[in-house]
Design a protein around this motif. Structure first.
Motif, PDB file in Angstrom:
ATOM      1  N   LEU A   1       0.831  -1.209   0.000  1.00 27.44           N
ATOM      2  CA  LEU A   1       0.000   0.000   0.000  1.00 27.44           C
ATOM      3  C   LEU A   1       0.861   1.254   0.000  1.00 27.44           C
ATOM      4  O   LEU A   1       0.585   2.202  -0.754  1.00 27.44           O
ATOM      5  N   LEU A   2       1.919   1.293   0.824  1.00 28.34           N
ATOM      6  CA  LEU A   2       2.757   2.486   0.901  1.00 28.34           C
ATOM      7  C   LEU A   2       3.480   2.755  -0.415  1.00 28.34           C
ATOM      8  O   LEU A   2       3.826   3.921  -0.705  1.00 28.34           O
TER       9      LEU A   2
ATOM     10  N   GLN B   1      -3.570   5.124   3.210  1.00 30.81           N
ATOM     11  CA  GLN B   1      -2.158   5.233   2.838  1.00 30.81           C
ATOM     12  C   GLN B   1      -1.492   6.425   3.524  1.00 30.81           C
ATOM     13  O   GLN B   1      -0.389   6.312   4.069  1.00 30.81           O
TER      14      GLN B   1
END
Length: 578
Positions: free
Chosen positions: A325-326, A351
């Protein structure tokens, strides 16, 4: 052994409301303090009681309406004892009954008048017997008769109830002394570690010192192994003595250098404090589970929609969901949402919020080894573990790390306990583990307690050999079901009515104890009740000082040599950029 000078006579009372005692004329009401212990000598039993209230009485309303002048000493002395008097309220806690059956004091043989001298002899013999060691403690099921005499509790009474610290048959630890006597009040540590326990009190009442006392006793008597999440660096190494800014107290590592191992999330901070061999502790993103994120949702500012989408990401990417996700771009998020029915706005918000984790010193994309396994290995070897947070002591870090580590260790203990139940082999029996957490109401809040590992542990009792020692100043914020499962409650002064109500959740006879708790001093006094003591008791807590170090500790860690101090100072300067 005589009972000493009588203080008063029982004039009325009931089993539910307690006893009312009228003081004798030569006894000053000012000598009676709430929390004091007295004994009432009945015909068949001696009653061990706590003083819960003090009052003044008069035989006529006219005296109250027309009191004598303050300077009229003669009239006041004439009225004292007969027309004006003091009364106290006692709550019977235990009955001392001789093990041999007591004789029939008044034989029903039709010759009761002639039998009176013999009955008096029997009574004297019985009273002597009740002062011997051959007595039995029983719960209170009745009350003494009218005009039974009241006496100060003796040292032998306290030793009969609470035992003594060097008793080879019991795992006792002296936590303090009664308010007006120099005799130890002991906790049974084997019973203490069997259930989850709590140390409560408003800020500044010495909860940390109480907790250090308890942990020292558990380590010294080897009643359990401890895992301590040290939020403010107060337990592992030396800490500032409260109220004395230039005085420090020893930590557990200094008292028990061979039995305590420290781990740190902030190695530089720990080295600056003089700790020479603390092990570094790092965690990886792939160790964070959805339950951990839910626990810190309010600290991260996550909405329910963001948590729902976190579950979607976890289901898709597994353990690597946070790193994935990051690293996602807006286009990646858009494509994921179109394929997996996620919500773009919620995932982008998730995020942004999770980027805060990148600022935590102890978080890594990947770790070269599993540091949690190192903690578990220390516990399995019988070593007590203190996890120090240093500068990483904000609530986000404390809750995240504590939950991540505890969940994994509990999972391993469940596995071991199930193996032990299957094999019945003593070798497979896990060593009892006590986990100490501060700010416990944040973990045991009614809104989240059902989804945290701490709520599960508190309700399990000792099913898997894991219990909690919770330290908190707001017990009203802890779920009622969890509070009802707390085995022993050690409570310093509390002022908030909701907090006082929470302390007595599930406790019978709480009415009389409320007044006792409300009148504690703000320092070095506590009310102890529950599984580890035979009855509620108010104590002056044991000082945590040089004398205690000598009585409880192993060889005290010597001060660092000059070279080590110089090296630590140079390292601190380098950390600060000098």
């Amino acid at each position: 052994m005589t009972l000493g000078k009588p203080l008063g006579s029982v004039i009325q009372g009931s089993l539910s409301e307690g006893l009312e005692v009228r003081l004798h004329p030569d006894v000053s009401v000012e000598d009676m303090r709430v929390g004091k212990f007295l004994v009432v000598q009945g015909v068949r039993s001696r009653f061990f009681c706590m003083l819960t209230d003090v009052a003044l009485g008069t035989s006529s309303q006219r005296i109250a309406a027309n009191p004598p002048d303050f300077g009229d000493d003669l009239l006041r002395e004439i009225l004292a004892g007969s027309s004006t008097y003091g009364t106290i309220e006692l709550t019977p806690m235990l009955m001392f009954t001789p093990i041999p059956d007591p004789p029939a004091f008044f034989p029903l043989n039709g010759k009761s008048r002639k039998a009176l001298p013999e009955a008096a002899k029997n009574l004297a013999s019985f009273q002597a017997n009740t002062n011997s060691e051959e007595i039995e403690l029983r719960p209170v099921k009745t009350i003494p008769s009218h005009f039974s005499q009241v006496y100060d509790a003796e040292e032998r009474d306290f030793r009969t109830v609470f035992g003594w610290e060097d008793d080879p048959q019991r795992c006792n630890f002296a936590i303090g002394q009664p308010l007006d006597m120099d005799v130890p009040v002991c906790l049974d540590l084997e019973r203490f570690v069997e259930r989850s326990n709590g140390v409560f009190g408003k800020s500044g009442t010495g909860k940390s010192f109480l907790t250090r006392l308890l942990l020292s006793g558990i380590i010294r008597r080897q009643a359990a192994v401890n895992l301590i999440f040290d939020m403010h660096s107060e337990y592992g190494w030396e800490a500032v003595r409260e109220g004395k800014s230039f005085s420090t107290v020893k930590g557990l590592r200094q008292l028990f250098p061979g039995q305590v191992q420290m781990f740190t999330l902030d190695p530089q901070s720990t080295k600056r404090r003089g700790v020479r061999d603390a092990q570094e502790l790092y965690l990886a993103y792939d160790q964070i589970e959805i339950e951990d994120i839910k626990l810190v949702a309010s600290d991260l500012g996550l909405s329910d929609a963001a948590l729902d989408n976190a579950t979607i990401l976890h289901n898709e990417f597994g353990k690597s969901w946070i790193i994935t996700l990051l690293n996602m771009t807006n286009e990646d998020i858009q494509g994921f949402c179109e394929e997996k029915k996620g919500h773009k706005g919620s995932i982008m918000a998730l995020q942004r919020k999770l980027m805060r984790l990148e600022n935590l010193k102890y978080m890594r994309n990947t770790c070269p080894k599993n540091y949690v396994n190192g903690i578990l290995q220390c516990l399995e070897a019988g070593k007590n573990v203190v996890i120090e947070f240093g500068s990483q002591s904000d609530m986000l870090s404390y809750m995240l790390v504590t939950n991540m580590i505890t969940r994994r260790i509990h999972r391993e203990y469940v596995r071991k306990a199930e193996m032990f139940l299957q094999t019945k082999n003593p070798i497979d029996r896990p060593q009892q583990l006590v986990i100490t957490i501060e700010e416990a109401h944040r973990f045991l809040d009614p809104a989240i307690v059902g989804s945290t590992i701490f709520g599960i542990i508190a309700r399990e009792m000792r099913k898997y050999f894991v219990t909690l020692l919770i330290v908190d100043q707001r017990p009203s914020g802890i779920d009622n079901e969890v509070m009802s499962q707390i085995g022993t409650r050690i409570t310093a002064l509390l002022n908030d009515e909701k907090d006082i109500d929470a302390i007595f959740t599930g406790v019978s006879g709480a009415g009389s104890l409320r007044s006792v708790l409300a009148k504690l001093d703000s320092k070095q006094q506590a009310l102890i009740l529950g599984h580890a003591v035979p009855m509620p008791v108010v104590v002056r807590t044991r000082p945590y000082d040089e004398k205690f170090y000598q009585e409880i500790g192993d060889t005290i860690w010597e001060e660092e040599p000059d070279e080590a101090v110089f090296a630590a100072a140079e390292a601190a300067k380098a950390d600060l950029g000098f």
